[in-house]
Design an enzyme around this catalytic site. Structure first.
Site: not given
Length: 320
Positions: A52, A203
């Site tokens: 990351y 979402l």
């Protein structure tokens, strides 16, 4: 409790990846506030990986937990290598100790609580990699082992080599494919379940705007966020928001509560770049959904209503 060898953590964790890559720029001071807010809320499981931000995320996490190490259960991963924009898989046993020691140095800690194989290396048997990881436990550099996004036969191979505390994989209302086989396989082996993207890459919060899709490399390349698939998913999200509002909850809280209701061995790790969202997510741990709630949930938000295949780096399964 994750797994059967004593790993205990909060019911909801914090996924830290988005603080360094994938979802737009995040100011480092703001990112530190997010992580410390999680600790303030009683969230102990903090999830990162060497890949990351090419190590930046581990250094960020190390800065955030300075002076508070005893409040945190640190999970990190190896096996995905990012270098100057290139990405590849490399989990060769000869690399495992060096990758672990580099993560320890970036995190500024003496031992990693949960060390994951991020992805299986197609050139190396899973058992060989897990064997090298087990030697880290013997050396006191790692306390518990985990695996991420493995197929059922690979999970079984890993568990034969050494106790596995946690399986990390994508699971949410938006992506329920793991319920076909992966969830039951992990449970049969006594492995805890750590869903990433439990809010469907944002979402399921019912707050995404078109610019949020364009700003994220993860959403831009994901069919679930485009065209008719997005239209169907947004219709489901609207119903989810209504169902949650009837109970005084946000859509995101309801989505997390649904996951937690799947069993006491489920620890979702939602990510966020906003401290106030951490507070909201943490509160979902106190929501209790009954069997009747879940049946009604599936009537309002049917599993067949979601649309689109997923895209993620080196994942073993799709809709088909």
């Amino acid at each position: 409790m994750l797994g059967q060898d004593g790993l205990v953590c909060s019911a909801i964790g914090l996924g830290c990846m988005g603080l360094s890559q994938g979802y737009g720029e995040v100011d480092e001071d703001q990112a530190v506030r997010v992580i410390r807010q999680a600790l303030d809320c009683g969230i102990t499981l903090l999830d990162t990986a060497m890949s990351y931000g090419e190590g930046r995320n581990e250094r960020l996490l190390g800065r955030a937990i300075a002076g508070r190490r005893d409040q945190a259960v640190i999970a990190t991963k190896f096996g995905i290598v990012r270098d100057g924009g290139n990405v590849r898989l490399d989990a060769h046993p000869d690399r495992v100790r060096g990758d672990c020691e580099a993560s320890l140095a970036r995190l500024g800690i003496e031992a990693i609580d949960l060390y994951y194989l991020h992805r299986a290396d197609p050139n190396v048997p899973v058992a060989d990699t897990i064997g090298a990881m087990a030697r880290l436990v013997e050396a006191g550099k790692v306390r518990h082992l985990g695996v991420s996004e493995l197929r059922v036969e690979q999970i079984e191979e890993a568990a034969r080599e050494n106790p596995i505390s946690a399986l990390q994989f994508e699971w949410s209302l938006l992506w329920r494919v793991p319920e076909r086989d992966v969830v039951s396989a992990a449970r049969r082996l006594g492995i805890g379940l750590v869903p990433y993207s439990p809010l469907g890459r944002g979402l399921l919060t019912a707050t995404l705007a078109p610019r949020d899709i364009d700003a994220s490399s993860f959403r831009r390349s994901d069919p679930r966020f485009h065209g008719s698939e997005l239209d169907r998913n947004l219709a489901q999200v609207a119903t989810l928001r209504q169902f949650a509002a009837e109970r005084g909850l946000s859509a995101g809280q309801m989505a997390l509560a649904w996951l937690l209701a799947q069993g006491p061995d489920v620890v979702p790790i939602p990510g966020t770049s906003r401290p106030q969202r951490v507070v909201e997510n943490a509160a979902a741990a106190d929501i209790r959904l009954t069997a009747a709630d879940l049946r009604r949930f599936d009537e309002f938000v049917p599993p067949s209503g979601w649309a689109g295949d997923r895209r993620s780096f080196a994942v073993p399964v799709s809709m088909r």
